[in-house]
Write a protein that holds these residues in place. Structure first.
Motif, PDB file in Angstrom:
ATOM      1  N   ALA A 236      88.666  26.491 -58.588  1.00 38.96           N
ATOM      2  CA  ALA A 236      88.276  27.444 -59.875  1.00 38.96           C
ATOM      3  C   ALA A 236      86.959  28.345 -59.067  1.00 38.96           C
ATOM      4  O   ALA A 236      86.883  29.509 -59.844  1.00 38.96           O
ATOM      5  CB  ALA A 236      87.076  26.381 -60.692  1.00 38.96           C
ATOM      6  N   ARG A 237      86.245  27.824 -58.260  1.00 38.97           N
ATOM      7  CA  ARG A 237      85.315  28.821 -57.577  1.00 38.97           C
ATOM      8  C   ARG A 237      85.839  30.034 -56.918  1.00 38.97           C
ATOM      9  O   ARG A 237      85.516  31.257 -57.102  1.00 38.97           O
ATOM     10  CB  ARG A 237      84.490  28.070 -56.400  1.00 38.97           C
ATOM     11  N   ARG A 238      86.851  29.954 -56.219  1.00 39.04           N
ATOM     12  CA  ARG A 238      87.511  30.883 -55.305  1.00 39.04           C
ATOM     13  C   ARG A 238      88.348  31.757 -56.423  1.00 39.04           C
ATOM     14  O   ARG A 238      88.498  32.980 -56.059  1.00 39.04           O
ATOM     15  CB  ARG A 238      88.659  30.453 -54.379  1.00 39.04           C
ATOM     16  N   THR A 239      88.817  31.295 -57.378  1.00 42.16           N
ATOM     17  CA  THR A 239      89.913  32.002 -58.096  1.00 42.16           C
ATOM     18  C   THR A 239      89.320  32.494 -59.534  1.00 42.16           C
ATOM     19  O   THR A 239      89.910  33.495 -60.248  1.00 42.16           O
ATOM     20  CB  THR A 239      91.420  31.315 -58.453  1.00 42.16           C
ATOM     21  N   GLY A 240      88.324  31.718 -59.918  1.00 45.08           N
ATOM     22  CA  GLY A 240      87.509  32.222 -61.315  1.00 45.08           C
ATOM     23  C   GLY A 240      88.683  31.555 -62.367  1.00 45.08           C
ATOM     24  O   GLY A 240      88.377  31.962 -63.800  1.00 45.08           O
ATOM     25  N   CYS A 241      89.512  30.783 -62.063  1.00 48.33           N
ATOM     26  CA  CYS A 241      90.201  30.021 -63.206  1.00 48.33           C
ATOM     27  C   CYS A 241      89.426  29.095 -64.010  1.00 48.33           C
ATOM     28  O   CYS A 241      88.589  28.463 -63.331  1.00 48.33           O
ATOM     29  CB  CYS A 241      91.928  29.469 -62.618  1.00 48.33           C
ATOM     30  N   GLY A 242      90.033  28.539 -65.047  1.00 57.58           N
ATOM     31  CA  GLY A 242      89.206  27.402 -65.847  1.00 57.58           C
ATOM     32  C   GLY A 242      90.038  26.359 -65.556  1.00 57.58           C
ATOM     33  O   GLY A 242      91.025  26.320 -64.749  1.00 57.58           O
ATOM     34  N   LEU A 243      89.369  25.126 -65.977  1.00 61.67           N
ATOM     35  CA  LEU A 243      90.214  23.859 -65.701  1.00 61.67           C
ATOM     36  C   LEU A 243      90.596  23.393 -67.207  1.00 61.67           C
ATOM     37  O   LEU A 243      89.824  23.489 -68.235  1.00 61.67           O
ATOM     38  CB  LEU A 243      89.352  22.976 -64.923  1.00 61.67           C
ATOM     39  N   LEU A 244      91.727  22.371 -67.056  1.00 57.90           N
ATOM     40  CA  LEU A 244      92.240  21.736 -68.319  1.00 57.90           C
ATOM     41  C   LEU A 244      91.999  20.469 -67.795  1.00 57.90           C
ATOM     42  O   LEU A 244      92.794  20.082 -66.900  1.00 57.90           O
ATOM     43  CB  LEU A 244      93.664  22.105 -68.741  1.00 57.90           C
ATOM     44  N   LEU A 245      91.074  19.393 -68.522  1.00 59.22           N
ATOM     45  CA  LEU A 245      90.891  18.206 -67.935  1.00 59.22           C
ATOM     46  C   LEU A 245      91.536  17.237 -69.041  1.00 59.22           C
ATOM     47  O   LEU A 245      91.655  17.102 -69.964  1.00 59.22           O
ATOM     48  CB  LEU A 245      89.389  17.715 -68.171  1.00 59.22           C
ATOM     49  N   ASP A 246      92.752  16.840 -68.397  1.00 60.69           N
ATOM     50  CA  ASP A 246      93.667  15.723 -68.904  1.00 60.69           C
ATOM     51  C   ASP A 246      92.939  14.405 -68.866  1.00 60.69           C
ATOM     52  O   ASP A 246      93.028  13.739 -67.748  1.00 60.69           O
ATOM     53  CB  ASP A 246      95.126  15.797 -68.480  1.00 60.69           C
TER      54      ASP A 246
ATOM     55  N   PRO B  85      88.603  16.282 -57.603  1.00 60.03           N
ATOM     56  CA  PRO B  85      87.573  16.815 -58.279  1.00 60.03           C
ATOM     57  C   PRO B  85      87.175  18.114 -57.448  1.00 60.03           C
ATOM     58  O   PRO B  85      86.900  19.037 -57.809  1.00 60.03           O
ATOM     59  CB  PRO B  85      86.462  15.972 -58.565  1.00 60.03           C
ATOM     60  N   ASP B  86      86.773  17.851 -56.175  1.00 58.15           N
ATOM     61  CA  ASP B  86      86.239  18.647 -55.346  1.00 58.15           C
ATOM     62  C   ASP B  86      87.122  19.999 -55.228  1.00 58.15           C
ATOM     63  O   ASP B  86      87.079  20.977 -54.958  1.00 58.15           O
ATOM     64  CB  ASP B  86      85.904  18.270 -53.995  1.00 58.15           C
ATOM     65  N   PHE B  87      88.505  19.310 -54.759  1.00 57.78           N
ATOM     66  CA  PHE B  87      89.443  20.527 -54.623  1.00 57.78           C
ATOM     67  C   PHE B  87      89.638  21.386 -55.970  1.00 57.78           C
ATOM     68  O   PHE B  87      89.817  22.448 -55.837  1.00 57.78           O
ATOM     69  CB  PHE B  87      90.885  19.557 -54.617  1.00 57.78           C
ATOM     70  N   LEU B  88      89.466  20.917 -57.084  1.00 62.98           N
ATOM     71  CA  LEU B  88      89.613  21.575 -58.362  1.00 62.98           C
ATOM     72  C   LEU B  88      88.653  22.551 -58.650  1.00 62.98           C
ATOM     73  O   LEU B  88      88.722  23.530 -59.103  1.00 62.98           O
ATOM     74  CB  LEU B  88      89.916  20.760 -59.657  1.00 62.98           C
ATOM     75  N   ARG B  89      87.427  22.106 -58.164  1.00 65.41           N
ATOM     76  CA  ARG B  89      86.119  22.818 -58.294  1.00 65.41           C
ATOM     77  C   ARG B  89      86.159  24.044 -57.296  1.00 65.41           C
ATOM     78  O   ARG B  89      86.098  25.350 -57.541  1.00 65.41           O
ATOM     79  CB  ARG B  89      84.892  22.024 -57.757  1.00 65.41           C
ATOM     80  N   GLU B  90      86.815  23.900 -56.002  1.00 63.33           N
ATOM     81  CA  GLU B  90      86.954  24.915 -55.207  1.00 63.33           C
ATOM     82  C   GLU B  90      87.925  26.017 -55.420  1.00 63.33           C
ATOM     83  O   GLU B  90      87.671  27.121 -55.488  1.00 63.33           O
ATOM     84  CB  GLU B  90      87.371  24.348 -53.897  1.00 63.33           C
TER      85      GLU B  90
ATOM     86  N   LEU C  75      95.011  24.563 -50.747  1.00 61.73           N
ATOM     87  CA  LEU C  75      93.984  25.075 -51.212  1.00 61.73           C
ATOM     88  C   LEU C  75      94.301  26.483 -51.238  1.00 61.73           C
ATOM     89  O   LEU C  75      94.327  27.318 -52.257  1.00 61.73           O
ATOM     90  CB  LEU C  75      92.772  24.559 -50.622  1.00 61.73           C
ATOM     91  N   ALA C  76      94.723  26.975 -50.046  1.00 60.58           N
ATOM     92  CA  ALA C  76      94.824  28.561 -49.848  1.00 60.58           C
ATOM     93  C   ALA C  76      95.832  29.088 -50.596  1.00 60.58           C
ATOM     94  O   ALA C  76      96.047  29.872 -51.246  1.00 60.58           O
ATOM     95  CB  ALA C  76      94.915  28.684 -48.406  1.00 60.58           C
ATOM     96  N   ARG C  77      96.975  28.184 -50.564  1.00 62.66           N
ATOM     97  CA  ARG C  77      98.400  28.605 -51.166  1.00 62.66           C
ATOM     98  C   ARG C  77      98.304  28.380 -52.698  1.00 62.66           C
ATOM     99  O   ARG C  77      98.528  29.650 -53.367  1.00 62.66           O
ATOM    100  CB  ARG C  77      99.476  27.767 -50.774  1.00 62.66           C
ATOM    101  N   ILE C  78      97.442  27.549 -53.269  1.00 62.12           N
ATOM    102  CA  ILE C  78      97.222  27.429 -54.643  1.00 62.12           C
ATOM    103  C   ILE C  78      96.518  28.544 -55.259  1.00 62.12           C
ATOM    104  O   ILE C  78      96.608  29.007 -56.336  1.00 62.12           O
ATOM    105  CB  ILE C  78      96.910  26.131 -55.037  1.00 62.12           C
ATOM    106  N   CYS C  79      95.484  29.047 -54.509  1.00 57.59           N
ATOM    107  CA  CYS C  79      94.557  30.053 -54.937  1.00 57.59           C
ATOM    108  C   CYS C  79      95.132  31.288 -54.758  1.00 57.59           C
ATOM    109  O   CYS C  79      94.993  32.251 -55.898  1.00 57.59           O
ATOM    110  CB  CYS C  79      93.382  29.943 -54.009  1.00 57.59           C
TER     111      CYS C  79
END
Lengths: 282, 246
Positions: free
Chosen positions: A168-178, A161-166, A124-128
């Motif tokens: 998005a919360r930390r970085t302000g990025c949006g999500l693409l739902l495939d 889903p929780d990982f992606l929510r976090e 999570l930290a690395r991706i953010c």
């Protein structure tokens, strides 16, 4: 030519652009209102790819979809590749940029596949940090796409889903739902796709993907779906799309067909089906 | 913990064990599920090579090509996500692959295909009007330096490399002659096309590409060079973008 701010992606059907459809897209787009390109195919200095893209961008909103940044990689992002991406983005000024929750480069080898990640605090930290770097470099928000999975990591401590929510919360990025990826992963890993969607931060979704998958089996005879993008979207995936749209409302919805690419009318018919699913909400 | 080093090694080498810590989502070992990723890597990179080297594929046959591509992609995976650049080392790999030693021309045909790809993605340019060239005085011409199009490529070969490429990629083309050919790739609009250069034309072009004035390029090519034929080819294919007169 690109002085104007970009048009956002319309809340309508789009398709992954294939050069063999160039003339027909211009003469008979049908319900297709926007196009998605793979960033890495447009990183040359000139020639037909860029000329076609420039022309298409005058008629259609364009989404740039990266497949090579390796956002989940353990190593730092490839600075040369990020610079190439920025060059393309500055030149094209597209409506959207998206990448994947995956890694593809290790030890300077680009493996040309979207490889899976353990959902841990360290990941999570690395991706953010990588997403911060991309958004700062490009000067815009990006969307991050959920992967299709064939296996899971014993060490994971977060649900996807929780990982992606976090993220998005930390970085302000949006999500693409495939939506196909949700169905493929749910089948392969044995979870309920609707529960996944219900847990997904649907308020962050900026784009939806649909694609076809193939069917195989694992060592135990359990179904193993392969995210091949080589056929029509499966019926249960269309049903899952309706479930998604009921929560997100209309979103830019893309048909991906990357292998055994069909004639334009076939792809257009898939886009029409996506368009119909969006019209139901209108 | 399953690190990416371990995953990476097992992806490229099928004899490596599947990394530990991977499951089917139900607590059982991932087993052959890992093979999906192995297969994706090998198939997608093989396809990238097939797209990049259609003449080599035709000359070797699909099955042989795929076997050799499988060896190459494991020895030399891409080092950039821009796959239009992938395969720069493929000609050398073909040259050093003992089972292909009897097909000595393959590396040069592969080199031509690489150059065609580079040309396809090269920067756009506006060629000079051939009439501009014809208006130059002989004195001016000999001092002039010619700027060559970014999409121009030169491939020198002791093999009939242009004929071999045509024979492999265009059904009905004549059987390759047994004479050496140097290839000049020109891209008048968007489609690069290889042409056979007149004898010694490659020396002339190599000198121009170094920025030498025309007189020195003519000298480098020697008396047996058909200058008019090389210049006609260059001008007709949009190979010259500017004439610099000092």
């Amino acid at each position: 030519m690109f002085d104007n701010p970009p048009r956002p992606l319309p809340f309508a059907a789009g398709v992954g652009y294939k050069p063999q459809h160039y003339a027909q897209i211009l003469s008979d787009a049908g319900p297709v209102r926007w196009l998605e390109i793979h960033a890495e195919n447009y990183m040359g200095a000139g020639g037909r790819p860029l000329a076609q893209l420039r022309h298409l961008s005058e008629r259609f909103a364009i989404s740039v979809h990266g497949v090579g940044l390796s956002i989940g990689g353990e190593a730092p992002l490839d600075a040369n590749h990020l610079a190439r991406l920025k060059h393309l983005m500055d030149w094209l000024n597209p409506a959207s940029f998206s990448e994947h929750l995956a890694w593809s480069t290790h030890d300077s080898h680009f493996l040309n596949d979207l490889l899976p990640l353990p959902y841990t605090d360290a990941t999570l930290a690395r991706i953010c940090a990588h997403i911060d770097q991309v958004q700062t470099t490009l000067g815009r928000q990006m969307l991050l796409e959920n992967p299709s999975s064939y296996l899971a990591f014993a060490e994971s401590t977060w649900s996807e889903p929780d990982f992606l929510r976090e993220v998005a919360r930390r970085t302000g990025c949006g999500l693409l739902l495939d939506v196909n990826n949700v169905f493929v992963s749910a089948t392969n890993l044995g979870f309920d796709p609707r529960s996944y969607v219900d847990a997904f931060p649907t308020e962050c979704v900026g784009e939806i993907h649909l694609g076809g998958h193939d069917e195989d089996h694992d060592d135990h005879g359990a179904p193993l779906l392969i995210d091949s993008h080589g056929r029509e979207v499966a019926d249960p995936v269309w049903a899952l799309l309706a479930h998604v749209l009921a929560q997100t409302g209309p979103k830019p919805t893309l048909i991906e067909w990357d292998t055994d690419v069909p004639e334009w009318p076939v792809l257009q018919a898939e886009a029409a089906r996506a368009d119909a699913a969006l019209q139901v909400l209108a | 913990m399953t690190g990416q080093s371990e995953f990476h090694a097992a992806l490229l080498q099928a004899d490596q064990p599947v990394p530990s810590g991977l499951t089917d989502g139900q607590g059982r070992p991932a087993g052959r599920r890992f093979a999906v990723y192995r297969n994706n890597v090998a198939v997608s990179l093989t396809e990238a090579l097939e797209t990049g080297f259609p003449a080599i594929r035709a000359l070797l046959g699909e099955e042989n090509f795929r076997a050799i591509a499988g060896l190459y992609l494991r020895e030399s995976p891409p080092t950039s996500p821009v796959l239009s650049l992938y395969g720069a080392g493929f000609p050398e790999f073909l040259a050093n692959h003992p089972p292909l030693a009897h097909l000595g021309y393959l590396p040069d045909v592969a080199q031509l295909e690489l150059a065609l790809r580079q040309s396809y993605h090269a920067a756009d340019s506006t060629p000079i009007d051939p009439a501009t060239f014809q208006r130059l005085t002989e004195d001016n011409l000999s001092k002039a330096r010619l700027r060559l199009a970014p999409a121009l490529r030169l491939v020198r070969s002791p093999w009939p490399v242009v004929d071999l490429w045509r024979y492999a990629t265009r059904p009905g083309s004549k059987h390759p002659s047994a004479t050496p050919q140097d290839a000049l790739i020109l891209r008048p609009a968007f489609d690069p096309e290889p042409h056979e250069l007149p004898a010694h034309g490659a020396s002339f072009l190599a000198a121009l590409a170094k920025g030498l004035p025309v007189a020195q390029a003519i000298e480098a090519a020697g008396d047996d060079h058909d200058l008019a034929a090389t210049l006609t080819l260059l001008l007709q294919g949009g190979g010259i973008t500017a004439i610099d007169l000092e």
